[in-house]
Design a protein around this motif. Structure first.
Motif, PDB file in Angstrom:
ATOM      1  N   GLN A 121      57.112  24.163  36.712  1.00 16.04           N
ATOM      2  CA  GLN A 121      57.796  24.020  35.229  1.00 16.04           C
ATOM      3  C   GLN A 121      57.578  25.077  35.084  1.00 16.04           C
ATOM      4  OE1 GLN A 121      58.832  21.035  33.991  1.00 16.04           O
ATOM      5  NE2 GLN A 121      59.075  20.263  36.063  1.00 16.04           N
ATOM      6  N   PHE A 122      57.132  25.826  35.158  1.00 19.23           N
ATOM      7  CA  PHE A 122      56.498  27.548  34.680  1.00 19.23           C
ATOM      8  C   PHE A 122      57.772  28.268  34.502  1.00 19.23           C
ATOM      9  CE2 PHE A 122      52.277  26.055  36.056  1.00 19.23           C
ATOM     10  CZ  PHE A 122      51.698  25.582  34.252  1.00 19.23           C
ATOM     11  N   GLU A 163      54.078  43.234  34.911  1.00 22.17           N
ATOM     12  CA  GLU A 163      52.964  43.232  36.327  1.00 22.17           C
ATOM     13  C   GLU A 163      52.563  42.611  35.656  1.00 22.17           C
ATOM     14  OE1 GLU A 163      50.713  46.518  38.676  1.00 22.17           O
ATOM     15  OE2 GLU A 163      52.173  47.011  37.697  1.00 22.17           O
ATOM     16  N   ILE A 164      52.156  41.558  37.111  1.00 23.46           N
ATOM     17  CA  ILE A 164      50.801  40.795  37.000  1.00 23.46           C
ATOM     18  C   ILE A 164      50.571  40.436  37.772  1.00 23.46           C
ATOM     19  CG2 ILE A 164      50.926  38.011  36.415  1.00 23.46           C
ATOM     20  CD1 ILE A 164      51.669  38.786  34.655  1.00 23.46           C
ATOM     21  N   LEU A 165      48.848  40.585  38.047  1.00 19.93           N
ATOM     22  CA  LEU A 165      47.697  40.701  38.645  1.00 19.93           C
ATOM     23  C   LEU A 165      47.336  39.123  39.158  1.00 19.93           C
ATOM     24  CD1 LEU A 165      47.232  42.077  41.384  1.00 19.93           C
ATOM     25  CD2 LEU A 165      44.584  42.205  39.746  1.00 19.93           C
ATOM     26  N   LEU A 166      47.700  38.466  40.532  1.00 21.75           N
ATOM     27  CA  LEU A 166      47.126  36.778  40.673  1.00 21.75           C
ATOM     28  C   LEU A 166      46.034  37.458  41.905  1.00 21.75           C
ATOM     29  CD1 LEU A 166      50.369  35.022  41.526  1.00 21.75           C
ATOM     30  CD2 LEU A 166      48.984  35.461  39.279  1.00 21.75           C
ATOM     31  N   THR A 167      45.623  36.270  41.524  1.00 23.69           N
ATOM     32  CA  THR A 167      43.911  36.448  42.339  1.00 23.69           C
ATOM     33  C   THR A 167      43.389  34.949  42.818  1.00 23.69           C
ATOM     34  OG1 THR A 167      42.191  37.173  40.703  1.00 23.69           O
ATOM     35  CG2 THR A 167      43.333  38.893  41.659  1.00 23.69           C
ATOM     36  N   VAL A 168      42.866  34.153  44.244  1.00 29.49           N
ATOM     37  CA  VAL A 168      42.401  33.558  43.932  1.00 29.49           C
ATOM     38  C   VAL A 168      41.443  33.986  45.496  1.00 29.49           C
ATOM     39  CG1 VAL A 168      44.014  32.714  45.986  1.00 29.49           C
ATOM     40  CG2 VAL A 168      42.467  31.171  44.536  1.00 29.49           C
ATOM     41  N   ARG A 169      40.156  33.612  44.693  1.00 28.33           N
ATOM     42  CA  ARG A 169      38.705  33.114  45.853  1.00 28.33           C
ATOM     43  C   ARG A 169      38.567  32.070  46.385  1.00 28.33           C
ATOM     44  NH1 ARG A 169      38.840  36.786  42.258  1.00 28.33           N
ATOM     45  NH2 ARG A 169      37.276  35.132  40.889  1.00 28.33           N
ATOM     46  N   GLY A 170      37.789  32.014  47.389  1.00 28.20           N
ATOM     47  CA  GLY A 170      37.361  30.686  47.934  1.00 28.20           C
ATOM     48  C   GLY A 170      36.856  30.675  49.429  1.00 28.20           C
ATOM     49  N   THR A 171      36.503  29.649  50.446  1.00 30.44           N
ATOM     50  CA  THR A 171      35.759  29.578  51.665  1.00 30.44           C
ATOM     51  C   THR A 171      37.829  28.795  52.469  1.00 30.44           C
ATOM     52  OG1 THR A 171      34.942  27.753  50.987  1.00 30.44           O
ATOM     53  CG2 THR A 171      34.136  29.703  50.835  1.00 30.44           C
ATOM     54  N   THR A 172      36.942  28.760  53.813  1.00 33.21           N
ATOM     55  CA  THR A 172      38.093  28.528  54.841  1.00 33.21           C
ATOM     56  C   THR A 172      37.342  27.112  55.215  1.00 33.21           C
ATOM     57  OG1 THR A 172      37.157  29.608  56.141  1.00 33.21           O
ATOM     58  CG2 THR A 172      39.163  30.564  55.275  1.00 33.21           C
ATOM     59  N   ASP A 173      38.167  26.769  56.251  1.00 31.23           N
ATOM     60  CA  ASP A 173      37.289  25.458  57.002  1.00 31.23           C
ATOM     61  C   ASP A 173      36.220  25.289  57.389  1.00 31.23           C
ATOM     62  OD1 ASP A 173      39.086  23.377  56.035  1.00 31.23           O
ATOM     63  OD2 ASP A 173      40.833  23.632  57.544  1.00 31.23           O
ATOM     64  N   ALA A 174      35.993  26.977  58.269  1.00 31.77           N
ATOM     65  CA  ALA A 174      34.927  27.400  59.003  1.00 31.77           C
ATOM     66  C   ALA A 174      34.270  27.959  57.983  1.00 31.77           C
ATOM     67  CB  ALA A 174      35.093  28.494  59.835  1.00 31.77           C
ATOM     68  N   ALA A 195      39.622  32.658  40.363  1.00 22.79           N
ATOM     69  CA  ALA A 195      40.839  32.558  40.524  1.00 22.79           C
ATOM     70  C   ALA A 195      41.049  33.821  39.172  1.00 22.79           C
ATOM     71  CB  ALA A 195      41.762  31.657  40.229  1.00 22.79           C
ATOM     72  N   GLY A 196      42.230  33.931  39.566  1.00 20.90           N
ATOM     73  CA  GLY A 196      42.702  35.431  37.648  1.00 20.90           C
ATOM     74  C   GLY A 196      43.835  35.273  38.170  1.00 20.90           C
ATOM     75  N   PHE A 197      44.400  35.722  36.495  1.00 19.82           N
ATOM     76  CA  PHE A 197      45.681  35.720  35.796  1.00 19.82           C
ATOM     77  C   PHE A 197      45.583  36.904  35.077  1.00 19.82           C
ATOM     78  CE2 PHE A 197      49.726  35.616  33.603  1.00 19.82           C
ATOM     79  CZ  PHE A 197      50.403  34.965  34.553  1.00 19.82           C
ATOM     80  N   LEU A 221      49.647  30.328  29.662  1.00 26.67           N
ATOM     81  CA  LEU A 221      50.496  29.906  31.166  1.00 26.67           C
ATOM     82  C   LEU A 221      50.075  30.363  32.133  1.00 26.67           C
ATOM     83  CD1 LEU A 221      54.182  31.137  31.949  1.00 26.67           C
ATOM     84  CD2 LEU A 221      51.884  31.704  33.258  1.00 26.67           C
ATOM     85  N   GLY A 222      48.555  31.632  31.769  1.00 25.08           N
ATOM     86  CA  GLY A 222      47.825  31.570  33.291  1.00 25.08           C
ATOM     87  C   GLY A 222      46.429  30.993  33.287  1.00 25.08           C
ATOM     88  N   ARG A 223      45.951  30.199  33.291  1.00 27.45           N
ATOM     89  CA  ARG A 223      44.939  29.047  32.833  1.00 27.45           C
ATOM     90  C   ARG A 223      45.769  27.857  34.002  1.00 27.45           C
ATOM     91  NH1 ARG A 223      41.449  28.590  27.759  1.00 27.45           N
ATOM     92  NH2 ARG A 223      40.296  30.910  28.002  1.00 27.45           N
ATOM     93  N   PRO A 224      47.075  27.488  32.937  1.00 30.07           N
ATOM     94  CA  PRO A 224      47.358  25.837  33.871  1.00 30.07           C
ATOM     95  C   PRO A 224      48.018  26.229  34.843  1.00 30.07           C
ATOM     96  CG  PRO A 224      49.125  26.074  31.874  1.00 30.07           C
ATOM     97  CD  PRO A 224      47.354  27.140  31.732  1.00 30.07           C
ATOM     98  N   PHE A 225      48.663  27.871  34.731  1.00 25.23           N
ATOM     99  CA  PHE A 225      49.752  28.209  36.974  1.00 25.23           C
ATOM    100  C   PHE A 225      47.835  28.393  37.820  1.00 25.23           C
ATOM    101  CE2 PHE A 225      50.863  30.750  39.243  1.00 25.23           C
ATOM    102  CZ  PHE A 225      52.101  30.806  38.873  1.00 25.23           C
ATOM    103  N   LEU A 226      47.008  28.428  37.228  1.00 25.72           N
ATOM    104  CA  LEU A 226      46.009  29.207  38.037  1.00 25.72           C
ATOM    105  C   LEU A 226      45.498  28.003  38.668  1.00 25.72           C
ATOM    106  CD1 LEU A 226      43.787  31.870  36.516  1.00 25.72           C
ATOM    107  CD2 LEU A 226      45.525  31.938  39.232  1.00 25.72           C
ATOM    108  N   ASP A 227      45.949  26.204  38.010  1.00 25.77           N
ATOM    109  CA  ASP A 227      45.067  25.085  38.085  1.00 25.77           C
ATOM    110  C   ASP A 227      45.972  24.370  38.984  1.00 25.77           C
ATOM    111  OD1 ASP A 227      43.408  22.586  37.330  1.00 25.77           O
ATOM    112  OD2 ASP A 227      44.731  21.893  36.842  1.00 25.77           O
TER     113      ASP A 227
END
Length: 405
Positions: free
Chosen positions: A81-82, A162-173, A142-144, A63-69
């Protein structure tokens, strides 16, 4: 069966592993015998723990992998769908959280109890998730992760997690940004196959949210641009297994020529010296041979160690260099001369590192080195300003600096 507690490493995209079972402490406490040679859990409780570990893996993987994708692709229909058709969610109402700042980095925290909440359905929950990544231009991870899990209702197949969701990246700047949120989530299913099919998330209530970011990049990869890829350092990952070695290199950073730009000294077990001078912060040039550094220790072809460290032993404002089994005096950043013989520098064991400090506050810098087998290695004794030892070299835990050479 012996029971061992363990700590699960953070789950990152592509690497999912079971989380600790929340009920472990309670089960352990209720099964301690008064006098027993071996502690064992009741068979039913063993099975319960194993089942929870298995469900954790299924949730994080299937569930976690396709959810993050789907989250990163901002695919709202796929995210829904989840969720079960009767899904109910609780999310944060619009507003500001507690903001902390350190330099260019800011962190905004939202905690339950201090932030207004609102109830939503499946569409509202997905819309809230997508709003949290609206500022992301790219995603770097990203993490689930299932932090806790318990079978709340066996007949209905309801699991409280208890679920921890994380996502990392960059902004437009181009600045780094990270979002993480903890949720109290109830899943409902009776067979593993239902997890793969989706629509098993019955409810989700946010517990805490944090957003971190900076308006501009904090660090940028410039290894190639500054010429460090041209330094012929061996890479254990690329060498045959019989040639790979541990502790092949050590580094020490110091502005040896006092031009305002930090330089890098690299000690190599093979004995080849590397002195990487920063050219006004634009590139690094290896000036080791040019400035008088020699390969290998005196009278030998290969070094016994890769020790390297800077110490201004004569207080002239220019740091001097210990590299391998040699000691070099820094001539105002223009050249180095080998004063090993007069310094009395000696190691009875192979040192793994060196620390420089004025440990006795007498105004002179001292040094301590360590080895893999003992906490303190042997170093040289003090010498006079004329350069001759005050006594024959003997093992010592510290190096006292008084104008060697």
């Amino acid at each position: 069966m012996r029971v061992h507690s363990r700590r699960t490493p953070p789950v990152r995209e592509g690497k999912f592993c079971p989380a600790p079972v929340a009920v472990f402490a309670l089960l352990w406490a209720t099964t301690l015998p008064v006098a027993a040679a071996t502690v064992e859990l009741d068979a039913k409780k063993q099975k319960y723990i194993w089942d929870m570990e298995h469900i954790t893996f299924q949730l994080e993987t299937h569930l976690g992998r396709p959810f993050l994708d789907a989250w990163k692709r901002r695919a709202a229909d796929e995210l829904r769908q989840f969720l079960r058709t009767d899904f109910r969610g609780v999310v944060l109402a619009p507003g500001r959280g507690t903001v902390l700042r350190a330099g260019t980095v800011s962190e905004e925290r939202f905690d339950v109890g201090s932030t207004p909440m609102r109830e939503v359905g499946a569409r509202g929950f997905v819309a809230d998730l997508l709003s949290r990544v609206a500022e992301f231009r790219t995603f770097t991870g990203a993490g689930f992760r299932v932090l806790q899990i318990d079978l709340e209702d066996e007949a209905s197949g309801i699991y409280r997690t208890e679920i921890l969701l994380t996502v990392r990246g960059t902004t437009d700047a181009g600045g780094p940004v990270e979002f993480e949120a903890a949720y109290l989530v109830r899943f409902r299913f009776t067979e593993d196959s239902q997890i793969r099919q989706g629509r098993v998330m019955a409810s989700a209530e946010v517990l805490a949210q944090t957003r971190r970011g900076s308006p501009r990049p904090i660090m940028q990869e410039v290894t190639k641009e500054v010429g460090l890829t041209r330094v012929p350092l061996a890479d254990n990952w690329l060498l045959p297994s019989d040639q790979a070695r541990n502790h092949r290199y050590q580094i020490a950073v110091e502005d040896f020529d006092r031009d305002g730009y930090p330089d890098i000294a690299v000690g190599a077990i093979e004995g080849e010296p590397y002195l990487l001078r920063s050219v006004r912060g634009r590139r690094f040039d290896n000036v080791a041979r040019e400035l008088g550094l020699k390969p290998g220790p005196p009278g030998k072809q290969l070094a016994r160690n890769s020790l390297v460290g800077w110490i201004d032993f004569n207080n002239d404002g220019y740091p001097d260099l210990i590299m391998g089994e040699r000691f070099y005096r820094n001539l105002q950043g223009r050249r180095f001369i080998d004063i090993t013989a007069n310094a009395g520098l000696k190691f009875d064991r192979v040192p793994m590192g060196i620390v420089v400090a004025d440990y006795d506050l007498d105004g002179d810098l001292d040094s301590t080195s360590t080895s893999p087998t003992t906490s303190v290695a042997t170093t040289s004794t003090a010498t006079t300003a004329a350069g001759s030892p005050t006594s024959p070299p003997r093992p010592a835990s510290r190096t006292r600096r008084r104008g060697w050479g």
